[in-house]
Every structure is written in C-alpha cells, then in structure tokens.
Scaffold this motif. Sequence first.
Motif, PDB file in Angstrom:
ATOM      1  N   VAL A 172       0.852  -1.192   0.000  1.00 21.28           N
ATOM      2  CA  VAL A 172       0.000   0.000   0.000  1.00 21.28           C
ATOM      3  C   VAL A 172       0.884   1.238   0.000  1.00 21.28           C
ATOM      4  CG1 VAL A 172      -1.770   1.298   1.239  1.00 21.28           C
ATOM      5  CG2 VAL A 172      -1.850  -1.203   1.218  1.00 21.28           C
ATOM      6  N   PHE A 173       0.653   2.126  -0.966  1.00 14.76           N
ATOM      7  CA  PHE A 173       1.364   3.393  -1.067  1.00 14.76           C
ATOM      8  C   PHE A 173       0.406   4.502  -0.631  1.00 14.76           C
ATOM      9  CE2 PHE A 173       3.055   0.521  -4.264  1.00 14.76           C
ATOM     10  CZ  PHE A 173       4.427   0.664  -4.132  1.00 14.76           C
ATOM     11  N   ALA A 174       0.906   5.437   0.151  1.00 15.86           N
ATOM     12  CA  ALA A 174       0.060   6.539   0.622  1.00 15.86           C
ATOM     13  C   ALA A 174       0.826   7.857   0.478  1.00 15.86           C
ATOM     14  CB  ALA A 174      -0.356   6.321   2.072  1.00 15.86           C
ATOM     15  N   ASP A 175       0.263   8.770  -0.295  1.00 15.87           N
ATOM     16  CA  ASP A 175       0.905  10.051  -0.580  1.00 15.87           C
ATOM     17  C   ASP A 175       0.264  11.141   0.270  1.00 15.87           C
ATOM     18  OD1 ASP A 175       2.281  12.166  -1.625  1.00 15.87           O
ATOM     19  OD2 ASP A 175       1.513  11.977  -3.668  1.00 15.87           O
ATOM     20  N   GLU A 176       0.920  11.509   1.370  1.00 19.28           N
ATOM     21  CA  GLU A 176       0.387  12.513   2.303  1.00 19.28           C
ATOM     22  C   GLU A 176      -1.077  12.193   2.651  1.00 19.28           C
ATOM     23  OE1 GLU A 176       2.105  14.770   3.747  1.00 19.28           O
ATOM     24  OE2 GLU A 176       3.724  15.470   2.450  1.00 19.28           O
ATOM     25  N   PRO A 177      -1.357  10.995   3.135  1.00 19.94           N
ATOM     26  CA  PRO A 177      -2.756  10.581   3.323  1.00 19.94           C
ATOM     27  C   PRO A 177      -3.530  11.388   4.349  1.00 19.94           C
ATOM     28  CG  PRO A 177      -1.276   9.051   4.420  1.00 19.94           C
ATOM     29  CD  PRO A 177      -0.409   9.970   3.619  1.00 19.94           C
ATOM     30  N   THR A 178      -2.829  12.129   5.210  1.00 20.31           N
ATOM     31  CA  THR A 178      -3.518  12.940   6.222  1.00 20.31           C
ATOM     32  C   THR A 178      -3.290  14.429   5.997  1.00 20.31           C
ATOM     33  OG1 THR A 178      -1.623  12.850   7.732  1.00 20.31           O
ATOM     34  CG2 THR A 178      -3.237  11.083   7.911  1.00 20.31           C
ATOM     35  N   GLY A 179      -2.729  14.782   4.838  1.00 19.05           N
ATOM     36  CA  GLY A 179      -2.327  16.167   4.595  1.00 19.05           C
ATOM     37  C   GLY A 179      -3.454  17.181   4.615  1.00 19.05           C
ATOM     38  N   ASN A 180      -4.679  16.750   4.248  1.00 16.94           N
ATOM     39  CA  ASN A 180      -5.811  17.672   4.192  1.00 16.94           C
ATOM     40  C   ASN A 180      -6.747  17.534   5.392  1.00 16.94           C
ATOM     41  OD1 ASN A 180      -5.049  18.887   1.796  1.00 16.94           O
ATOM     42  ND2 ASN A 180      -6.158  17.425   0.525  1.00 16.94           N
ATOM     43  N   LEU A 181      -6.288  16.827   6.424  1.00 15.82           N
ATOM     44  CA  LEU A 181      -7.148  16.574   7.573  1.00 15.82           C
ATOM     45  C   LEU A 181      -6.663  17.323   8.804  1.00 15.82           C
ATOM     46  CD1 LEU A 181      -7.514  12.678   7.213  1.00 15.82           C
ATOM     47  CD2 LEU A 181      -9.017  14.451   6.283  1.00 15.82           C
ATOM     48  N   ASP A 182      -7.599  17.610   9.719  1.00 13.42           N
ATOM     49  CA  ASP A 182      -7.197  18.222  10.981  1.00 13.42           C
ATOM     50  C   ASP A 182      -6.500  17.153  11.830  1.00 13.42           C
ATOM     51  OD1 ASP A 182      -9.186  16.659  12.361  1.00 13.42           O
ATOM     52  OD2 ASP A 182     -10.685  18.185  11.899  1.00 13.42           O
ATOM     53  N   ARG A 183      -5.901  17.578  12.934  1.00 12.53           N
ATOM     54  CA  ARG A 183      -5.075  16.685  13.744  1.00 12.53           C
ATOM     55  C   ARG A 183      -5.842  15.454  14.222  1.00 12.53           C
ATOM     56  NH1 ARG A 183      -0.112  16.073  13.318  1.00 12.53           N
ATOM     57  NH2 ARG A 183      -0.802  13.958  13.052  1.00 12.53           N
ATOM     58  N   ALA A 184      -7.068  15.657  14.695  1.00 11.49           N
ATOM     59  CA  ALA A 184      -7.839  14.537  15.231  1.00 11.49           C
ATOM     60  C   ALA A 184      -8.133  13.508  14.142  1.00 11.49           C
ATOM     61  CB  ALA A 184      -9.140  15.038  15.855  1.00 11.49           C
ATOM     62  N   ASN A 185      -8.584  14.004  12.973  1.00  8.78           N
ATOM     63  CA  ASN A 185      -8.884  13.095  11.870  1.00  8.78           C
ATOM     64  C   ASN A 185      -7.615  12.443  11.343  1.00  8.78           C
ATOM     65  OD1 ASN A 185     -11.694  12.741  11.020  1.00  8.78           O
ATOM     66  ND2 ASN A 185     -11.736  14.964  10.833  1.00  8.78           N
ATOM     67  N   ALA A 186      -6.520  13.202  11.304  1.00  6.32           N
ATOM     68  CA  ALA A 186      -5.243  12.670  10.822  1.00  6.32           C
ATOM     69  C   ALA A 186      -4.780  11.510  11.696  1.00  6.32           C
ATOM     70  CB  ALA A 186      -4.186  13.768  10.794  1.00  6.32           C
ATOM     71  N   ASP A 187      -4.867  11.695  13.012  1.00  7.95           N
ATOM     72  CA  ASP A 187      -4.450  10.640  13.935  1.00  7.95           C
ATOM     73  C   ASP A 187      -5.320   9.396  13.773  1.00  7.95           C
ATOM     74  OD1 ASP A 187      -2.473  12.243  14.938  1.00  7.95           O
ATOM     75  OD2 ASP A 187      -3.603  12.887  16.702  1.00  7.95           O
ATOM     76  N   GLU A 188      -6.623   9.617  13.568  1.00  5.10           N
ATOM     77  CA  GLU A 188      -7.534   8.478  13.441  1.00  5.10           C
ATOM     78  C   GLU A 188      -7.291   7.719  12.136  1.00  5.10           C
ATOM     79  OE1 GLU A 188     -12.270   7.416  13.975  1.00  5.10           O
ATOM     80  OE2 GLU A 188     -11.538   9.437  14.384  1.00  5.10           O
ATOM     81  N   VAL A 189      -7.070   8.459  11.043  1.00  4.29           N
ATOM     82  CA  VAL A 189      -6.804   7.814   9.750  1.00  4.29           C
ATOM     83  C   VAL A 189      -5.511   7.009   9.809  1.00  4.29           C
ATOM     84  CG1 VAL A 189      -6.087   8.292   7.358  1.00  4.29           C
ATOM     85  CG2 VAL A 189      -8.148   9.352   8.285  1.00  4.29           C
ATOM     86  N   LEU A 190      -4.481   7.560  10.440  1.00  4.22           N
ATOM     87  CA  LEU A 190      -3.222   6.826  10.572  1.00  4.22           C
ATOM     88  C   LEU A 190      -3.417   5.559  11.395  1.00  4.22           C
ATOM     89  CD1 LEU A 190      -0.172   6.626  10.078  1.00  4.22           C
ATOM     90  CD2 LEU A 190       0.153   7.883  12.217  1.00  4.22           C
ATOM     91  N   GLU A 191      -4.175   5.655  12.471  1.00  8.57           N
ATOM     92  CA  GLU A 191      -4.434   4.492  13.308  1.00  8.57           C
ATOM     93  C   GLU A 191      -5.175   3.412  12.523  1.00  8.57           C
ATOM     94  OE1 GLU A 191      -4.168   1.999  16.367  1.00  8.57           O
ATOM     95  OE2 GLU A 191      -3.215   3.977  16.255  1.00  8.57           O
ATOM     96  N   LEU A 192      -6.122   3.837  11.671  1.00  7.61           N
ATOM     97  CA  LEU A 192      -6.857   2.884  10.840  1.00  7.61           C
ATOM     98  C   LEU A 192      -5.928   2.204   9.839  1.00  7.61           C
ATOM     99  CD1 LEU A 192     -10.071   5.006  10.191  1.00  7.61           C
ATOM    100  CD2 LEU A 192      -9.934   2.914  11.554  1.00  7.61           C
ATOM    101  N   LEU A 193      -5.007   2.973   9.264  1.00  6.85           N
ATOM    102  CA  LEU A 193      -4.034   2.400   8.331  1.00  6.85           C
ATOM    103  C   LEU A 193      -3.153   1.366   9.027  1.00  6.85           C
ATOM    104  CD1 LEU A 193      -2.763   5.373   6.117  1.00  6.85           C
ATOM    105  CD2 LEU A 193      -3.838   3.268   5.330  1.00  6.85           C
ATOM    106  N   MET A 194      -2.734   1.694  10.243  1.00  4.75           N
ATOM    107  CA  MET A 194      -1.890   0.777  11.003  1.00  4.75           C
ATOM    108  C   MET A 194      -2.659  -0.505  11.354  1.00  4.75           C
ATOM    109  SD  MET A 194       1.070   2.281  11.315  1.00  4.75           S
ATOM    110  CE  MET A 194       1.884   1.536  12.718  1.00  4.75           C
ATOM    111  N   GLN A 195      -3.931  -0.343  11.696  1.00  5.87           N
ATOM    112  CA  GLN A 195      -4.756  -1.511  12.033  1.00  5.87           C
ATOM    113  C   GLN A 195      -4.905  -2.429  10.832  1.00  5.87           C
ATOM    114  OE1 GLN A 195      -8.608  -0.479  13.627  1.00  5.87           O
ATOM    115  NE2 GLN A 195      -7.730   0.853  15.185  1.00  5.87           N
TER     116      GLN A 195
END
Length: 233
Positions: A172-195
């Motif tokens: 899986v390649f991800a190009d700035e996957p949280t770049g357009n999100l606020d901190r809370a959403n960014a943290d949640e998206v990263l956690e989902l990717l890790m899961q």
Amino acid sequence: MENKKSGRIILQAKDIIKQYKQYDSVVTAVDRATFEVSDGEFVAIIGASGSGKSTLLHICAGLDRPNSGTVSVRGNELTAMGPDELAVFRGNYLGMIFQNHNLIPQFTALENILVPTLMCNKPDTSYEEHLKKLVATLKIADRLHHLPSELSGGQQQRVAIARALINRPQVVFADEPTGNLDRANADEVLELLMQTKEVMRQTLIIVTHDMSIAAKADRILKMDNGKLEPYRG
C-alpha cells in the motif's frame, strides 16, 4: 534495514532517475534513488515540498515511469511492463491512497470503493466479507450510499482507504494521506491504516511531511533535492 517480521524483499527500486523539462532547463526530480522494502515493513519517506518524494512514490506504485532505473515488486519488474499488464498487476497487488482522495464525484462511496475490483477477474462474492470488514473498521457503513460531496474530509479519506484496500493489496502506497485533515482526523486515519496493515499483513510506504506519522514507521528515508538517503534524526 531488514524488517524483523520477514527478510523477504517485496519492493526494490534501483537507480531511479526522473527528469522534467521546464522551459529551457531540465529539472531532476529524482536523482538515482535506490532502496529496498521488506515484506510487512512500514517505511516513511519524508522531505521538503518539491524534494521529489511524491514523484518517487508514484514511480514505485506504477503510476509514473522513470527516465531510467528499475522498480520490481514481488520479483516483477514494473518498469518493463506495458500499460495493460501494469494495470492488471497494480489491480492485483498494489493499493494507492492520495492526499486529495481522487474519488469519482458521480459515484457513491460504495461504487468508489469497488472501482478497483473491475480490473480483476474475480466474482463479486469474493469481496463481500472483506468489504464488510473494511467498512466496519473504517466506520463508514452509514455513508456507503452517499456521494463524495455529501461526506466530510475524514469520511472521504476513509472511503479512499477502503478503495485502496478492497483488492487486498500486498503493498500500500500513501501520498500525504492525512495532509488535508485536521489533527484529530489525521491521527484516526493513521491508526486505521496501522490496524489494516497488521490485520492484512501488508507492506506500507507513506510519503509525509508529518514527523509524528514518520516516527511510527519501522524505517524513515529522506528525500533532499531528488536524492534519497537514510534519515539520521
């Protein structure tokens, strides 16, 4: 650095050069980049804007071609494939998450998620159970029949992640996957990717400028004026 889970190399990029003509000069976006990624490894590529990190990622994902050099995934050389062969290979083994979602505006969330399945000759039923798990993990069950314009930024990115993972890609390649999100959403998206990475035993390669994201990786590489090197802190 070998991943502790597996010493098997799943991606190998060698002497990648990518140049663009800009007016009367030639710009070298990627300058002889060479690296390997082990099966199951999480690698973060950092660097300033314009350093060439996204260009390198797109080349490794088969979305762009280098002027010279080779990229191999699972022992298959992407840079030697024709367009049709590459499209089928990408559909079977690679997933891509973009910063700007790249959802089709006329399609519902569910239709966007299922787009990659059209590239593979598998019966629709083979996706049903996997789709249910993805939708539950990403918490988008109640948004599947909404258009992208009816979703928040975080929800759109979750749909984009589901689309990237629907074919059970090995890388899986991800190009700035949280770049357009606020901190809370960014943290949640990263956690989902890790899961999903752990559950599906995937290799994850992320381009990011966010060191809090890079810090979670098994290994960090840095792009500087087109040159790739280990990050030394």
